[in-house]
Design a protein around this motif. Structure first.
Motif, short mmCIF file in Angstrom:
data_model
loop_
_atom_site.label_atom_id
_atom_site.label_comp_id
_atom_site.label_asym_id
_atom_site.label_seq_id
_atom_site.Cartn_x
_atom_site.Cartn_y
_atom_site.Cartn_z
N ILE A 111 0.74 -0.89 0.00
CA ILE A 111 -0.05 -0.20 0.03
C ILE A 111 1.05 1.22 -0.04
CG2 ILE A 111 -1.84 1.16 1.20
CD1 ILE A 111 -2.66 -1.30 2.46
N PHE A 112 0.79 2.02 -1.12
CA PHE A 112 1.43 3.29 -0.97
C PHE A 112 0.72 4.43 -1.11
CE2 PHE A 112 3.50 6.59 -3.65
CZ PHE A 112 4.67 6.88 -3.04
N LEU A 113 0.52 5.22 0.14
CA LEU A 113 -0.18 6.50 -0.03
C LEU A 113 0.62 7.55 -0.71
CD1 LEU A 113 -2.41 8.14 1.36
CD2 LEU A 113 -0.83 8.43 3.45
N LYS A 114 -0.24 7.77 -1.93
CA LYS A 114 0.40 8.97 -2.86
C LYS A 114 -0.25 10.14 -2.01
CE LYS A 114 1.01 9.57 -7.72
NZ LYS A 114 0.78 10.83 -7.84
N GLU A 126 -4.87 -0.99 -7.70
CA GLU A 126 -6.26 -1.28 -7.53
C GLU A 126 -6.65 -0.08 -8.57
OE1 GLU A 126 -7.94 -3.47 -6.36
OE2 GLU A 126 -6.71 -4.43 -5.05
N PRO A 127 -7.73 -0.15 -9.37
CA PRO A 127 -8.25 1.20 -9.88
C PRO A 127 -8.68 2.09 -8.88
CG PRO A 127 -9.80 -0.69 -10.08
CD PRO A 127 -8.44 -1.22 -9.46
N GLN A 128 -8.63 3.45 -9.51
CA GLN A 128 -9.22 4.42 -8.84
C GLN A 128 -10.49 4.55 -8.90
OE1 GLN A 128 -6.30 4.22 -10.73
NE2 GLN A 128 -5.76 6.39 -11.00
N LEU A 129 -11.29 5.46 -8.12
CA LEU A 129 -12.85 5.87 -8.27
C LEU A 129 -13.17 6.70 -9.19
CD1 LEU A 129 -15.24 4.98 -6.74
CD2 LEU A 129 -15.08 7.26 -5.39
N CYS A 181 -16.14 3.38 -0.84
CA CYS A 181 -15.54 4.17 -2.01
C CYS A 181 -14.30 3.46 -2.81
CB CYS A 181 -14.76 5.33 -1.56
SG CYS A 181 -15.72 6.55 -0.41
N TRP A 182 -14.68 1.90 -2.68
CA TRP A 182 -13.88 1.17 -3.75
C TRP A 182 -14.66 1.22 -5.00
CZ3 TRP A 182 -9.38 -0.77 -2.97
CH2 TRP A 182 -8.95 -1.25 -1.52
N PRO A 183 -13.98 1.14 -6.11
CA PRO A 183 -14.52 1.17 -7.39
C PRO A 183 -15.66 0.16 -7.48
CG PRO A 183 -12.17 1.52 -7.79
CD PRO A 183 -12.39 1.11 -6.31
N ALA A 184 -16.62 -0.13 -8.73
CA ALA A 184 -17.62 -1.03 -8.64
C ALA A 184 -17.12 -2.16 -8.96
CB ALA A 184 -18.59 -0.61 -9.74
N THR A 185 -15.72 -2.49 -9.45
CA THR A 185 -15.22 -3.45 -9.96
C THR A 185 -14.60 -4.11 -8.60
OG1 THR A 185 -13.11 -2.22 -10.22
CG2 THR A 185 -14.69 -2.90 -12.16
N ILE A 219 -4.53 -6.89 -0.42
CA ILE A 219 -4.29 -5.93 -1.18
C ILE A 219 -3.00 -6.12 -1.93
CG2 ILE A 219 -3.59 -3.46 -1.73
CD1 ILE A 219 -5.68 -2.76 0.30
N VAL A 220 -2.74 -5.98 -3.29
CA VAL A 220 -1.54 -6.39 -4.13
C VAL A 220 -0.86 -5.17 -4.15
CG1 VAL A 220 -0.62 -7.26 -6.35
CG2 VAL A 220 -2.52 -8.32 -5.10
N ALA A 221 -1.49 -4.28 -4.66
CA ALA A 221 -0.79 -2.99 -4.96
C ALA A 221 -1.91 -1.82 -5.20
CB ALA A 221 -0.08 -2.82 -6.17
N LEU A 222 -2.02 -0.85 -4.05
CA LEU A 222 -2.93 0.44 -3.76
C LEU A 222 -1.94 1.43 -3.92
CD1 LEU A 222 -5.54 1.61 -3.26
CD2 LEU A 222 -5.08 1.28 -0.72
#
Length: 465
Positions: A101-104, A131-134, A150-154, A160-163
């Motif tokens: 998880i990388f907090l950008k 992970e895709p953005q909202l 607020c996760w995308p509908a997908t 988590i693998v990569a956020l």
């Protein structure tokens, strides 16, 4: 008998004087300790190996660092970094991280480090690179704290693998649900004054008179509103007037008060020292494995490589989003106002500066120095010819072997998003901001985004009325 009484009184007096002197020494010692502790809070903890950060006026994060040694200052450190979530000595490369998880965060060299860590996922052959953005570049309903609605509908992957996108940290949620075994967490911070100057130029001065057709950040705010619509106020003059201009109910007000602490999940309006310290310790001990200091670029990369068990070549990345602008030094009044409104950010930077130096100590000073020089030599070759930093892609890992599952999502209610924005200084009057467009869609059933902005499709994919 009188002589014996005098003797007893003399002995009692001597004992009393001795006790008083001991008490005085004790109280003096306590006063001295608290003075030293206070000094330790003001100044970065200095290890014997002390990397020299880039000059604050430079916007280039990978500048030349000098290395040397100095004696330990002997100042009492009020923090116990032995309890940090990750230390180099705890690294087990037989079981490296299988997710991150990388907090950008904004204006803290986060784009450069995001690229690096995305390459980590590819190098490891993980089944997802992010992970895709909202909406657009942001997720988790920023600037609200990350919310599972607020996760995308997908949906998303678990674990988590990569956020890696822009979002606001939520200590409770991430500790409880996402910081599972094998998932490493990282973010970046930057000198608070340098960050604020960058924020002020990026969101305000550089967008004077412009109307964006794809406006995620709510350009100009809160500075435009604070300045009664004026779009060209110099940063020094803004700081002169900040106590009079600041409005805690204005949208995006966090950009002018403790912005970095805000994005790391803290209440940016709470300047209580105990509150700030309590949350800094929580971030260090339970949330982030490593917090990068961009002024210590090469040193941070050595520690990142250690955390993720990577060769230095994988982390090589030309630095992005570098901007140059003229810097005028702050006057005493401006500096005082800045220190008042960015108290938590200053304490945040000081805390993780100490934490970084403790990690260097834990790594081993001499060995760490050698690794920094080794990394710099590798990167010099990469800058001469990028082929030196090419690496073979690892075989793709099997999600079943990693016990990674897809968690299905669902569309978010438009009103829920609007409520989160209203509660977290995220509303916006700019016509092409998602907040404004969602309210328009809710009212009329239509949006006015043009083809040049993909936010409309993101909204249609992830929201429902």
């Amino acid at each position: 008998m009188l002589r014996n009484l005098r003797s007893y009184l003399l002995v009692a007096l001597l004992i009393a004087l001795y006790a008083l002197s001991k008490f005085t020494k004790i109280t003096d010692g306590l006063e001295k300790y608290y003075e030293m502790a206070e000094e330790a809070e003001k100044n970065a903890n200095k290890a014997e190996y002390i990397p020299e950060p880039n000059h604050p006026k430079s916007s280039h994060h990978g500048g030349s660092h000098k290395h040397g040694s100095s004696s330990s200052p002997g100042v009492a450190d009020p923090y116990d970094f032995s309890k940090s979530k990750w230390l180099p000595s705890k690294t087990n490369c037989a079981a490296p991280p299988t997710g991150m998880i990388f907090l950008k965060k904004h204006k803290t060299a986060s784009t450069t480090f995001r690229h690096m860590l995305t390459k980590y996922a590819r190098f490891k052959g993980l089944p997802s690179v992010g992970e895709p953005q909202l909406i657009g570049p942001q997720g988790g309903c920023y600037p609200a704290r990350f919310d599972e609605r607020c996760w995308p509908a997908t949906g998303h992957m678990s674990p988590i693998v990569a956020l890696t996108y822009h979002f606001r940290w939520n200590m409770d949620l991430f500790e409880e649900k996402f910081l599972t075994s094998g998932v490493a967490s990282v973010t970046t911070i930057r000198d608070p004054e340098t960050t604020f100057r960058s924020v002020y130029n990026y969101y305000y001065l550089n967008h004077a008179g412009k109307v964006s057709k794809c406006d995620m950040p709510c350009w100009g705010e809160p500075f435009r509103s604070f300045n009664n619509g004026r779009e060209d106020l110099p940063v020094g003059e803004f700081l002169d007037n900040l106590p009079k201009l600041f409005n805690a109910s204005e949208t995006r007000n966090f950009r002018s008060k403790n912005y970095q602490a805000f994005e790391m999940g803290m209440d940016h309006l709470n300047d209580n020292t105990a509150y700030i310290l309590r949350n800094l310790k929580r971030l260090d001990q339970h949330n982030f494995d490593f917090v990068v200091l961009t002024e210590y670029y090469y040193e941070s990369l050595v520690l990142l490589a250690k955390l993720f068990c990577l060769p230095y070549e994988v982390l090589y990345e030309p630095q992005l989003n570098k901007r140059e602008y003229e810097i005028e030094p702050l006057t005493p009044t401006q500096k005082k106002n800045f220190e008042t409104y960015f108290k938590a950010d200053i304490m945040l930077y000081d805390y993780f500066n100490k934490s970084l130096h403790h990690k260097i100590e834990d790594y081993g000073r001499e060995k760490f120095h050698q690794e920094v020089e080794k990394l710099k030599a590798v990167y010099e070759k990469c800058e001469e010819d990028v082929k030196h930093c090419l690496w073979k892609k690892a075989p793709r890992m099997n999600p079943e072997d990693l016990k990674i599952t897809a968690v299905p999502g669902e569309k978010m209610k438009v009103q829920d998003f609007i409520d989160l924005m209203d509660e977290n200084f995220g509303w916006c009057s700019n016509p092409f901001n998602p907040y404004t467009q969602l309210k328009l869609w809710q009212k009329t059933g239509k949006m006015t985004y043009g083809d040049e902005c993909n936010y409309k499709q993101d909204i249609l994919n992830n929201f429902e009325l």
